[in-house]
Design a protein around this motif. Structure first.
Motif: not given
Length: 187
Positions: A124-132, A148-161, A163-169
């Motif tokens: 879980r990124q600081s904006d609440g979105k799924a990320g790396c 391909d291109g600039y599409r990353g793995a986030r496109i696999l993140a559906g509405p019920d994805v 996510m794990v919180e980072p230990a520290a932001p």
């Protein structure tokens, strides 16, 4: 740390062009060592037995012998091609964790959490979105190899994805500009 299951691999993405940085940021000094080595060290400490580093054809990174080098001839086309190349190289594994070489504060324990889960798991990124960093089971490999291109793995993140919180932001610091590196080194 205890070694992880050998069916789990880590893919470190290090093939970016560093355009916003204005030079090869991954070898720039971050607290006394090249920037990329911080994420690589976290991966090594996490206990991964299989480590892959995706690099552009002309790259100044010198990974150690534990790292399987994956040269992405299409790196200039964006991160999606690097994810695809890394997953293709690691396709014999059951699970992959994908991390970025320009995230120097990622921790070994966070990478282990991703590795030991099941199914797609994003940070879980600081904006609440799924990320790396993120992790995927074999069921997602075909979709990841098609990126391909600039599409990353986030496109696999559906509405019920999941996510794990980072230990520290601040664990999610991602260095894209020289000013960001300077600010981090001044801390």
């Amino acid at each position: 740390m205890t070694p992880l299951d050998p069916g789990i691999a880590l893919i470190l993405l290090a093939a970016g062009r560093s355009e916003r940085f204005g030079g090869d940021k991954l070898v720039a000094d971050y607290k006394g060592k090249p920037l990329w080595t911080w994420a690589a060290t976290a991966a090594e400490k996490a206990g991964f037995q299989h480590l892959y580093i995706v690099m552009a054809p002309r790259n100044s990174i010198e990974p150690g012998t534990r790292w399987n080098r994956v040269v992405n001839a299409e790196a200039v086309r964006g991160m999606g091609t690097s994810i695809a190349a890394g997953v293709a190289a690691a396709q014999a594994h059951e699970r992959v964790v994908i991390a970025l070489a320009d995230m120097p504060r990622v921790t070994a324990s966070h990478l282990r959490t991703l590795a030991q889960a099941s199914g797609p798991l994003f940070t879980r990124q600081s904006d609440g979105k799924a990320g790396c960093p993120a992790a995927f089971d074999r069921a997602s490999f075909a979709q990841l190899r098609e990126l391909d291109g600039y599409r990353g793995a986030r496109i696999l993140a559906g509405p019920d994805v999941n996510m794990v919180e980072p230990a520290a932001p601040d664990m999610l610091v991602d260095i894209d500009r020289r000013s960001e590196l300077d600010a981090e080194n001044a801390r």
